[in-house]
Structure formats: structure tokens, C-alpha cells
Enzyme design. Structure first.
Site, PDB file in Angstrom:
ATOM      1  N   TYR A  22      13.498  97.273 -27.930  1.00  0.00           N
ATOM      2  CA  TYR A  22      13.748  98.707 -29.273  1.00  0.00           C
ATOM      3  C   TYR A  22      12.868  99.128 -29.566  1.00  0.00           C
ATOM      4  CZ  TYR A  22      15.421 102.821 -32.037  1.00  0.00           C
ATOM      5  OH  TYR A  22      15.711 103.937 -32.646  1.00  0.00           O
TER       6      TYR A  22
ATOM      7  N   LYS B 214      23.572 101.775 -36.702  1.00  0.00           N
ATOM      8  CA  LYS B 214      24.281 102.141 -35.718  1.00  0.00           C
ATOM      9  C   LYS B 214      26.196 101.131 -35.766  1.00  0.00           C
ATOM     10  CE  LYS B 214      20.696 102.589 -33.584  1.00  0.00           C
ATOM     11  NZ  LYS B 214      20.002 102.212 -34.013  1.00  0.00           N
TER      12      LYS B 214
ATOM     13  N   ASP C  96      17.040  90.545 -33.556  1.00  0.00           N
ATOM     14  CA  ASP C  96      17.307  92.057 -33.611  1.00  0.00           C
ATOM     15  C   ASP C  96      19.107  92.105 -33.393  1.00  0.00           C
ATOM     16  OD1 ASP C  96      18.320  94.926 -33.655  1.00  0.00           O
ATOM     17  OD2 ASP C  96      16.197  95.223 -33.873  1.00  0.00           O
TER      18      ASP C  96
ATOM     19  N   ARG D  77      13.301 100.346 -57.148  1.00  0.00           N
ATOM     20  CA  ARG D  77      12.442 100.093 -55.870  1.00  0.00           C
ATOM     21  C   ARG D  77      12.805  98.515 -55.494  1.00  0.00           C
ATOM     22  NH1 ARG D  77       7.576  99.342 -56.609  1.00  0.00           N
ATOM     23  NH2 ARG D  77       6.804 100.841 -57.699  1.00  0.00           N
TER      24      ARG D  77
HETATM   25  C1  PLP Z   1      18.288 102.313 -33.347  1.00  0.00           C
HETATM   26  C2  PLP Z   1      17.715 100.492 -33.424  1.00  0.00           C
HETATM   27  C3  PLP Z   1      16.535 100.604 -34.208  1.00  0.00           C
HETATM   28  C4  PLP Z   1      15.625 101.320 -35.500  1.00  0.00           C
HETATM   29  O1  PLP Z   1      16.988 101.597 -36.334  1.00  0.00           O
HETATM   30  P1  PLP Z   1      17.065 103.070 -37.306  1.00  0.00           P
HETATM   31  O2  PLP Z   1      18.262 103.124 -38.144  1.00  0.00           O
HETATM   32  O3  PLP Z   1      16.585 103.943 -36.052  1.00  0.00           O
HETATM   33  O4  PLP Z   1      15.454 102.921 -38.232  1.00  0.00           O
HETATM   34  C5  PLP Z   1      16.177  99.228 -33.919  1.00  0.00           C
HETATM   35  N1  PLP Z   1      16.546  97.923 -33.462  1.00  0.00           N
HETATM   36  C6  PLP Z   1      17.291  98.234 -32.651  1.00  0.00           C
HETATM   37  C7  PLP Z   1      18.060  97.713 -31.199  1.00  0.00           C
HETATM   38  C8  PLP Z   1      18.260  99.773 -32.265  1.00  0.00           C
HETATM   39  O5  PLP Z   1      18.797  99.912 -31.745  1.00  0.00           O
END
Ligand code: PLP
Length: 385
Positions: free
Chosen positions: A97, A195, A170, A45
Site C-alpha cells: 500500500y 475500508k 495487512d 488514551r
Molecule cells: C487504506 C489502507 C491503509 C491505510 O489506512 P488509513 O485508514 O487510510 O490510514 C493501509 N493498508 C491498506 C492495504 C490500505 O488499503
């Protein structure tokens, strides 16, 4: 060395065996010589060698001080919000998001208040800055209408008004191959590595990269206290995916530009297309800011239909063969999605429409297929209208 070379060679071979592929250290604990005497690892962890390699990799890619890997993008988002205290306030982009929107609303009951504002106009954000504002939360481009905010301008100006403000970006929609927010004045970069970074739709992962030691120590403490770390095998998948990041982003941005141009031409021909959203198009509202802060315009394109109904959009999204109907984005396979009934289903209609997400809006995430096949596929589907 240039970026593409650095990316590959920052993933070091294993010093113990010479293994060129990163070993998966699938272990929870580590044998100690005597209490507290060990090789830098005591419990997974807190620290894991495979995770460390991924964290070093993203630190290089985002030109930061250090990074932390989490079990999902939202676990990373959550850790960053935990830097704040009761009565602190956040200014966040209104097009944020959906999952982050839900999480920030959850924090309301713990006394952390978020103001959602249109940050594409920098003055909106600057006029809202007070001593209570401790964090600015940006996403650029946004999902799904691809609005752009000026990271450098907002960071510089807001720090002049309140030097303690933490600027969070982000960067999921761009990836480090397209833009590097820390270089533009941000303090923290977040990725849903699910992504573009992992890039093959086969893993959930979140990454945080910070600018300085102080933020790193605080976030490391939060991560170790809450435990949402990325497992060794998922770290490996993310490292493996990252290696082709530049190749994929280049191809996906090329495909997106071609699809956007095709849709724009259809629009001019007065067919069923109403609006096309892509930052690479000259008529995109924030094209020049995108051009200034991004290396590519990215792999996402959205468009709406003249007949603005859910039924009309559904006809298109169920008819494509190569564009698979699914949520998420950034993988090698092209995806098609209908935000009003999928990703933004739980957003109240009024807020959804205000964000420009019409009933007929369709979002495409371009993969790495041949562009002629993709255009043909979309054309066939649009011809059904
Ligand atoms: C998908 C996404 C998230 C969240 O990510 P997860 O891996 O699905 O928890 C946060 N910000 C943006 C812009 C996203 O597209």
C-alpha cells in the site's frame, strides 16, 4: 456457534443499563474512589469502554489474543514498525500500500531498512532471510493488481530459518470474513478498518490484532506512548459497520465475480479490454493459493485497456454513473479509480509499471448495488471507447 452468529453476539449489551446498542463513552477521564482505585479505566488514551468493545470484537473475528484500535490504518502500521530498533531490517511485499511504502521510507533515516520484494514467489522471500531481518510484511491480495502470497507457507518456512521473525499481514483488502492470517501462522494482523470493516465510507480507523501477550504488551505501550487512539464515536461507527460485515463481503464478492466475468468475456470478444485481474478467475496467476487461503475472492476487480493511455482510462472513469470516481474502497457504494493518476500518482513511473500498474489500469471496488445495474453502467461507459 457459526461465525456470523458469533460476530453479532460478541458485541455484548451494556451491563449497566441493558442498552442493546453499544454506549458511546465520550469521556476523557474517570472518577476514582481513592488514588489508583477505579473501575479499570483512568484516562481515555490508555483505555475506553467503547474502544474495548471494538477491540474485543476484532480479536474474536481474527482469532487473536488481543487487539488495539488506532485513529487510522497508518497509525496502526506505524505502531507495528515501532516494535523494531535501529539497524533492524524488514522484508516487505513490493506491491505494498502506497501509504505504508511512504512510511517505511521515512523510517530509513532512523536506521530501519526495508527490502521490497515480490512475495508471490515464496522462494524470493526465503532466500532473503538473514539474522538482521526482524519482520516480514505481507499484503494479500495486493492493491490494485490483486497478487496473492501464500501466508501459511511463508510463515512456516521463514520461522524455521529465523524463529524470531515477526510475520505481519495487512488484511485490509480481505477483512476477517475472507481470511484469518493468525490461523495461517502470522503474528500480527493489521486492518485499515476505514475500508471493509467499518464499511460505509464514513470513518478512518486502524486495528491491530496480535497472537500473544508479549506482542500485545509491547504494542499497548507504544500506543499509550504515542497516542494515536480511535475516538469513542469512531469506535462506535466501526462496531456498527462490522455487524453487517459477512452480508456485505458476500454480496461484494458476488458482484466482483460477476463484473470480472463480464470483463473477461469482453476481453475474449476482442473489445477494448486487455487484462482482467481478479483472484476468483481460473486464469488468475495465483488462483489456487487464493482458493486455499480465502473464503471469498473479495470485492476488488482491476482491468487494463488495449489502448494503454491515461486519456483512454479517463474517458471510462468519468463516464460511469453508479461507480463513483473516488479513492478508497470497501464501502457500500461502488467506486472506480484510476491508480496511475490517483492512488499511485506519486509512485515513480518505472516502479509503477514494474508493479503492473499500466497507464490504463482501472480499479473497481464493488458495493452492494444490484449487479445488473452495475454491469449496465460499466458497459455504457466502455461503449464510449
Ligand atoms: C487504506 C489502507 C491503509 C491505510 O489506512 P488509513 O485508514 O487510510 O490510514 C493501509 N493498508 C491498506 C492495504 C490500505 O488499503
Amino acid at each position: 456457534m457459526k461465525e456470523e452468529t458469533k460476530l453479532i453476539h460478541n458485541i455484548l449489551s451494556d451491563p449497566l443499563t441493558g442498552s442493546i446498542s453499544t454506549p458511546i463513552y465520550q469521556t476523557s477521564t474517570y472518577v476514582q474512589e481513592s488514588p489508583g482505585i477505579h473501575k479499570g479505566f483512568d484516562y481515555t488514551r490508555t483505555n475506553n469502554p467503547t474502544r474495548k468493545i471494538l477491540e474485543n470484537l476484532i480479536t474474536h473475528l481474527e482469532n487473536g489474543y488481543a487487539s488495539l484500535a488506532f485513529s487510522s490504518g497508518l497509525a496502526a502500521v506505524d505502531a507495528v514498525v515501532k516494535l523494531l530498533q535501529y539497524k533492524d531490517e524488514i522484508l516487505a511485499i513490493d506491491d505494498i500500500y502506497g501509504g505504508t511504502f511512504r512510511l517505511l521510507n521515512l523510517y530509513k533515516k532512523l536506521g530501519i531498512i526495508t527490502h521490497f520484494i515480490d512475495t508471490t514467489c515464496s522462494e524470493n522471500i526465503l532466500s532473503m532471510i538473514t539474522p538482521k531481518i526482524k519482520m516480514i510484511w505481507l499484503e494479500t491480495p495486493t492493491n490494485p493488481t490483486l497478487k496473492i502470497s501464500d501466508i501459511k507457507y511463508i510463515s512456516n518456512k521463514s520461522k524455521k530459518l529465523n524463529s524470531n521473525i515477526i510475520i505481519v499481514v495487512d488484511n485490509t483488502f480481505s477483512s476477517p470474513a475472507i481470511q484469518n492470517p493468525l490461523n495461517l501462522g502470522a503474528d500480527i494482523v493489521i486492518h485499515s478498518a476505514t475500508k471493509y470493516l467499518a464499511g460505509h465510507s464514513d470513518v478512518l480507523a486502524g486495528l491491530i490484532t496480535v497472537k500473544n501477550a508479549d506482542l500485545y504488551e509491547k504494542l499497548k505501550y507504544i500506543q499509550n506512548s504515542t497516542g494515536g487512539v480511535l475516538s469513542p464515536i469512531d469506535c462506535w461507527l466501526t462496531i456498527r459497520g462490522c455487524q453487517t460485515l459477512y452480508l456485505r463481503i458476500k454480496k461484494q464478492s458476488y458482484n466482483a465475480f460477476k463484473i470480472a466475468s463480464f470483463l473477461e468475456k469482453e476481453k475474449i470478444k476482442n473489445t477494448c479490454i486487455d487484462q482482467v485481474y481478479y483472484p476468483g478467475l481460473y486464469n488468475h496467476k495465483n488462483h489456487f493459493i487464493a482458493k486455499k487461503q480465502q473464503r471469498y475472492f473479495g470485492g476488488i476487480v482491476s482491468f487494463s485497456l488495449k489502448r494503454d493511455t491515461i486519456e483512454e482510462a479517463k474517458k471510462v472513469v468519468i463516464a460511469t454513473k453508479l461507480f463513483k470516481l473516488a479513492e478508497s474502497l470497501g464501502g457500500t457504494k461502488s467506486l472506480i479509480c484510476h491508480p496511475a493518476t490517483m492512488t499511485h500518482k506519486s509512485t515513480p513511473i518505472k516502479i509503477r509499471k514494474k508493479a503492473g500498474i499500466n497507464n490504463s489500469l482501472i480499479r473497481l471496488s464493488l458495493g452492494i448495488e444490484n449487479i445488473e445495474d452495475l454491469i449496465k453502467d460499466l458497459k455504457n461507459s466502455l461503449n464510449l471507447l
